[in-house]
Enzyme design. Sequence first.
Site, PDB file in Angstrom:
ATOM      1  N   GLY A 199      31.228  44.982  81.773  1.00 46.16           N
ATOM      2  CA  GLY A 199      30.205  44.975  82.500  1.00 46.16           C
ATOM      3  C   GLY A 199      28.923  44.254  82.025  1.00 46.16           C
ATOM      4  O   GLY A 199      28.865  43.858  80.970  1.00 46.16           O
ATOM      5  N   GLY A 217      29.999  37.012  84.087  1.00 42.73           N
ATOM      6  CA  GLY A 217      29.234  37.694  84.831  1.00 42.73           C
ATOM      7  C   GLY A 217      29.796  38.222  85.915  1.00 42.73           C
ATOM      8  O   GLY A 217      30.926  38.300  85.889  1.00 42.73           O
ATOM      9  N   CYS A 250      37.537  39.669  89.184  1.00 40.38           N
ATOM     10  CA  CYS A 250      35.896  39.327  89.289  1.00 40.38           C
ATOM     11  C   CYS A 250      35.793  37.917  90.254  1.00 40.38           C
ATOM     12  O   CYS A 250      34.574  37.828  91.061  1.00 40.38           O
ATOM     13  CB  CYS A 250      35.092  39.080  88.051  1.00 40.38           C
ATOM     14  SG  CYS A 250      35.893  37.947  87.064  1.00 40.38           S
TER      15      CYS A 250
END
Length: 481
Positions: A199, A217, A250
């Site tokens: 996170g 990120g 992600c």
Amino acid sequence: MALDYDLSSIQEARDLARKAKEAQRVLAGYSQQQIDRIVAAMSEAAVANAEWLARMAADETKFGIFQDKVKKNLFAAKNVYEYIKNMKTVGVLREDPQNKVIEAGVPMGVVMGIIPSTNPTSTTIYKALVSLKAGNGIVFAPHPNACRCINAAAQVLHEAAVKAGAPEGIIGCLTKVTMAATEELMKHDDISVILATGGPGLVKAAYSAGKPAYGVGAGNAPVFIERSAEIKKAVSDIITGKTFDNGVICASENSILIDEPIKDKVIAEFEAQGGYFLSKDEVEKVSRVVMTPKGGMNSALVGKGPKVIADRAGITIPEGTRILIAPLEGYGPGFPLSYEKLTTVLACYVVKDWEEACHLAIELLNLMGAGHTFAIHSQNDEIIREFIRKPVSRILVNTPSSLGGIGYTTGLAPSLTLGCGTIAGSSTSDNVTPMHLINIKRLAYQTCQVETQPKAPCPESSISAEDIAEVVKKVLAELKR
């Protein structure tokens, strides 16, 4: 009792870091051939254990799809290995006879590997392989919701490495997972570099630890279906990418941007392939259960299928629905589904042309996912190339975003740590490989002579000592006035 547990976890962190450093000092003396033998054995062990590790990850985290977790484990164990196996990482890497420079690889030391709950065993396999290939040791800090499966993967890899000749303790993993232990590892003197996947808060902490770090990120990847796209394939690719392990990678697609002239055909194709377009009322209901009031995602719905989400939201969807699509009129705080959704929900926008798509994509990435990934489906290479100039690290063309981003369906370096560049405060925009985990020193010979000329003698001054004394007197007299 909690304090005792924290203290015990801190001590474990110190012990693991110390043991890994002692082992790494030994490993640093190994040849490339010895390193390669160890990494090959680790890869083989990871392949052999891929299935039960995936089952363990699915059972412990309750995220994603077991079969896809097997594929991710095999991707980390085989695809990553095939990419790195012939890399030179220790000793002389290359020689430049023309410029008389020799480059040699030197391990960084001990890597701290922070492992997320979304891709726990596959990321453990990947980080262990790239770290040891670079001659480093590694100590893992698991996500607390995936501690057992991450430890199991680390143990499989450690046993294989030691059996192939690696020193005991070269791979370690926290069993007592606390923030105190994680922070202790981050700041421990025996940790040389941090490889952080997790996170935003944890990644920021890694960059604040006072040592080199690679962090990733948020994704929130937009995908543009441009008017020249092969619509059927584009829709298939997007659904494949977003439903792979139920969207927990992600780089997975998060927003569809549809070129207006092909809007009706694209919508019809999504519906034909299992996409369900939510009504305005259903968008609000899904938003309330998938996202939190602060803009984050409800962890209980990470990696869940559309039926689970629909049931939680209190809506009815057709049998066989593969993906939920939420048409939105804006983005930002008033539109919760415009943020990253690691699950089977896509935001949807209609744009008038590629320039508007470009502007909206940048806005979505700036909202969340800066510098990460953008995907485009198009047959117009001129338009595709316009996106090279945009502030994003990966522009993926005519491929599932989640799988293309990690290098599964593209020629990018196979990796489960995807840098976002300085746009997002990341130290790299690359897919991280062993080459990011070595120091390179250079031996350089002289290639040109320095021309030296005898210094000309200073010309004799015509000013006498008496003249100087007279000037000084005049200055002092002026100062006294």
